[in-house]
Design an enzyme around this catalytic site. Structure first.
Site, PDB file in Angstrom:
ATOM      1  N   ASP A 156      11.938 -28.246   3.313  1.00 41.88           N
ATOM      2  CA  ASP A 156      12.209 -27.421   2.139  1.00 41.88           C
ATOM      3  C   ASP A 156      10.965 -26.680   1.655  1.00 41.88           C
ATOM      4  O   ASP A 156      11.054 -25.613   1.051  1.00 41.88           O
ATOM      5  CB  ASP A 156      12.719 -28.296   0.985  1.00 41.88           C
ATOM      6  N   LEU A 206      -6.125  -6.706  -4.488  1.00 40.14           N
ATOM      7  CA  LEU A 206      -4.777  -7.273  -4.459  1.00 40.14           C
ATOM      8  C   LEU A 206      -4.789  -8.568  -3.668  1.00 40.14           C
ATOM      9  O   LEU A 206      -5.160  -8.589  -2.498  1.00 40.14           O
ATOM     10  CB  LEU A 206      -3.817  -6.272  -3.820  1.00 40.14           C
ATOM     11  N   LYS A 254      19.586 -12.125   9.125  1.00 37.96           N
ATOM     12  CA  LYS A 254      20.563 -13.119   9.572  1.00 37.96           C
ATOM     13  C   LYS A 254      21.982 -12.727   9.154  1.00 37.96           C
ATOM     14  O   LYS A 254      22.927 -12.783   9.956  1.00 37.96           O
ATOM     15  CB  LYS A 254      20.228 -14.488   8.985  1.00 37.96           C
ATOM     16  N   LEU A 288       6.865 -10.649  -2.317  1.00 38.00           N
ATOM     17  CA  LEU A 288       7.290  -9.262  -2.404  1.00 38.00           C
ATOM     18  C   LEU A 288       8.299  -8.919  -1.312  1.00 38.00           C
ATOM     19  O   LEU A 288       8.329  -9.551  -0.251  1.00 38.00           O
ATOM     20  CB  LEU A 288       6.083  -8.328  -2.286  1.00 38.00           C
ATOM     21  N   TRP A 296      17.319 -22.817   6.474  1.00 38.32           N
ATOM     22  CA  TRP A 296      16.479 -24.013   6.567  1.00 38.32           C
ATOM     23  C   TRP A 296      16.556 -24.844   5.292  1.00 38.32           C
ATOM     24  O   TRP A 296      16.609 -24.307   4.179  1.00 38.32           O
ATOM     25  CB  TRP A 296      15.026 -23.602   6.799  1.00 38.32           C
ATOM     26  N   THR A 307       3.534 -12.056  -6.627  1.00 36.99           N
ATOM     27  CA  THR A 307       4.395 -13.112  -6.108  1.00 36.99           C
ATOM     28  C   THR A 307       4.979 -12.675  -4.767  1.00 36.99           C
ATOM     29  O   THR A 307       4.489 -11.722  -4.150  1.00 36.99           O
ATOM     30  CB  THR A 307       5.509 -13.431  -7.128  1.00 36.99           C
ATOM     31  N   LYS A 321      -8.587 -14.741   0.079  1.00 35.35           N
ATOM     32  CA  LYS A 321      -8.120 -14.038  -1.115  1.00 35.35           C
ATOM     33  C   LYS A 321      -8.812 -14.563  -2.382  1.00 35.35           C
ATOM     34  O   LYS A 321      -9.126 -13.789  -3.292  1.00 35.35           O
ATOM     35  CB  LYS A 321      -6.599 -14.155  -1.241  1.00 35.35           C
ATOM     36  N   GLY A 359       0.807  -1.209   0.000  1.00 38.91           N
ATOM     37  CA  GLY A 359       0.000   0.000   0.000  1.00 38.91           C
ATOM     38  C   GLY A 359       0.841   1.261   0.000  1.00 38.91           C
ATOM     39  O   GLY A 359       0.558   2.220  -0.739  1.00 38.91           O
ATOM     40  N   TYR A 384      -5.932 -17.874   4.855  1.00 49.33           N
ATOM     41  CA  TYR A 384      -5.661 -16.607   4.165  1.00 49.33           C
ATOM     42  C   TYR A 384      -5.948 -16.755   2.674  1.00 49.33           C
ATOM     43  O   TYR A 384      -6.562 -15.884   2.049  1.00 49.33           O
ATOM     44  CB  TYR A 384      -4.209 -16.217   4.394  1.00 49.33           C
ATOM     45  N   SER A 388      -2.779 -12.721  -3.549  1.00 50.19           N
ATOM     46  CA  SER A 388      -1.512 -13.330  -3.170  1.00 50.19           C
ATOM     47  C   SER A 388      -1.308 -14.602  -3.972  1.00 50.19           C
ATOM     48  O   SER A 388      -2.273 -15.276  -4.349  1.00 50.19           O
ATOM     49  CB  SER A 388      -1.515 -13.659  -1.677  1.00 50.19           C
ATOM     50  N   SER A 389      -0.046 -14.968  -4.200  1.00 49.34           N
ATOM     51  CA  SER A 389       0.239 -16.182  -4.955  1.00 49.34           C
ATOM     52  C   SER A 389      -0.158 -17.442  -4.196  1.00 49.34           C
ATOM     53  O   SER A 389      -0.212 -18.527  -4.771  1.00 49.34           O
ATOM     54  CB  SER A 389       1.730 -16.247  -5.311  1.00 49.34           C
ATOM     55  N   CYS A 390      -0.471 -17.312  -2.903  1.00 50.62           N
ATOM     56  CA  CYS A 390      -0.875 -18.489  -2.119  1.00 50.62           C
ATOM     57  C   CYS A 390      -2.252 -19.007  -2.518  1.00 50.62           C
ATOM     58  O   CYS A 390      -2.691 -20.057  -2.041  1.00 50.62           O
ATOM     59  CB  CYS A 390      -0.844 -18.193  -0.623  1.00 50.62           C
ATOM     60  N   HIS A 448       9.266 -13.434   5.975  1.00 48.18           N
ATOM     61  CA  HIS A 448       9.476 -14.327   4.843  1.00 48.18           C
ATOM     62  C   HIS A 448      10.967 -14.499   4.597  1.00 48.18           C
ATOM     63  O   HIS A 448      11.798 -13.850   5.229  1.00 48.18           O
ATOM     64  CB  HIS A 448       8.756 -13.775   3.610  1.00 48.18           C
TER      65      HIS A 448
END
Length: 322
Positions: free
Chosen positions: A284, A120, A202, A181, A217, A179, A155, A32, A151, A122-124, A194
């Site tokens: 993974d 808007l 890290k 972001l 991971w 995708t 969407k 936003g 979620y 989400s790719s999920c 994410h």
């Protein structure tokens, strides 16, 4: 006039934003705020409201706000978001709040005859084992990823709301599915962020501490796609101005990268010279997640921010804000 015919995949209804009143719902979030920055060059009046000012879960409040402000266009970037742990712990909150936000803003836009709205997503929204690269028509063709299905379902409902109001009422409501972001305003909390912001933090903390390694991971072999928030905002404005199709549109970079290579890139940008170790006792996840950008590319849009350039900018923002 209601459109009861089979909707077409695209139709030209260009919208100039110059001189228009444009509401960015969710203007404090990463996407936003990027949309607000992008709209600065469109010579339009940007409307914003905080959660304290407008509770998007309250239909009467949203209806009154839209009636008062009378926006010509709405970017619907507001959502309750969180990581895997939050989705798993509060599934009812994620489903209910995101359903209500989508339904209330869409209904208010219809009732007050808003000229155009972009939802808007989400790719999920795509099945866990969707074909790669993921085309838009993969939607609802298989089971979702269980860790964020609450979620994702909300969407998907937002997409279907936009399509339903277009079909029944002729509303010019469209949807964009970005995708993964990253960028200014991202979440760098290691417990909920994410992968890309987590790697930045890290590597930075390891550099400051003088550590000899960082650990990521899994095996590092899964491939993921990343898009800078400013590119996403530019694509959203592009779609708002040029696209009026029934089908949602993927918004991505069109390129993916192995997590181990992403970690190397981040370490180079941050200046951490230690070892990158993999923890193969950790999962993974999906081997590859890349969205097809063919539809958006065919419309004439391509991203501008290269991954290394974007990571450097994100790192600069992180160090400046901590």
């Amino acid at each position: 006039m209601p459109d009861n015919t089979e909707p077409q995949s695209s139709e030209a209804r260009p919208m100039l934003l110059t001189g228009k009143r444009v509401w960015v719902a969710g203007h404090r979030g990463m996407v936003g705020s990027a949309i607000v920055r992008r709209l600065a060059s469109e010579d339009c009046e940007v409307i914003t409201a905080t959660r304290a000012e407008v509770d998007l879960k309250d239909p009467a409040v949203v209806l009154a706000f839209v009636g008062e402000k009378k926006p010509d266009a709405i970017f619907m970037a507001a959502a309750k978001v969180g990581g895997i742990l939050a989705n798993d712990t509060y599934p009812a909150d994620f489903l209910y709040e995101n359903l209500m936000i989508a339904a209330n803003v869409t209904e208010a836009a219809f009732r007050h005859e808003v000229g155009k709205m972009l939802f808007l997503g989400s790719s999920c929204i795509y099945p866990r084992m969707a074909p790669q690269p993921i085309p838009e028509d993969a939607l609802l063709t298989g089971p979702l990823e269980p860790t964020n299905e609450w979620y994702a379902i909300a969407k998907i409902a937002g997409i279907k709301l936009a399509q339903a109001y277009r079909k029944q009422h002729g509303c010019d409501f469209i949807s964009a599915m970005p995708t993964n972001l990253y960028g200014p305003g991202d979440n760098f909390d290691l417990n909920s962020s994410h992968v890309l912001p987590a790697l930045i933090r890290k590597a930075h903390e390891a550099k400051v501490a003088g550590a000899d390694h960082i650990t990521i991971w899994g095996t590092g072999t899964p491939r993921r796609e990343f898009l800078h928030a400013d590119d996403c905002a530019d694509a959203c404005v592009f779609l708002m101005k040029t696209y009026s199709g029934y089908e949602h549109v993927n918004v991505g970079s069109g390129e993916d990268i192995a997590i181990i290579d992403l970690a190397r890139l981040v370490c180079e940008v941050v200046g951490f010279e230690g070892e990158i170790r993999t923890d193969t006792t950790k999962p993974d996840g999906t081997p590859r997640k890349l969205m097809s950008g063919d539809r958006l590319k065919s419309l004439g849009w391509v991203p501008a921010v290269k991954l290394r350039q974007g990571v450097a900018a994100a790192y600069a923002w992180f160090t400046a804000s901590t």
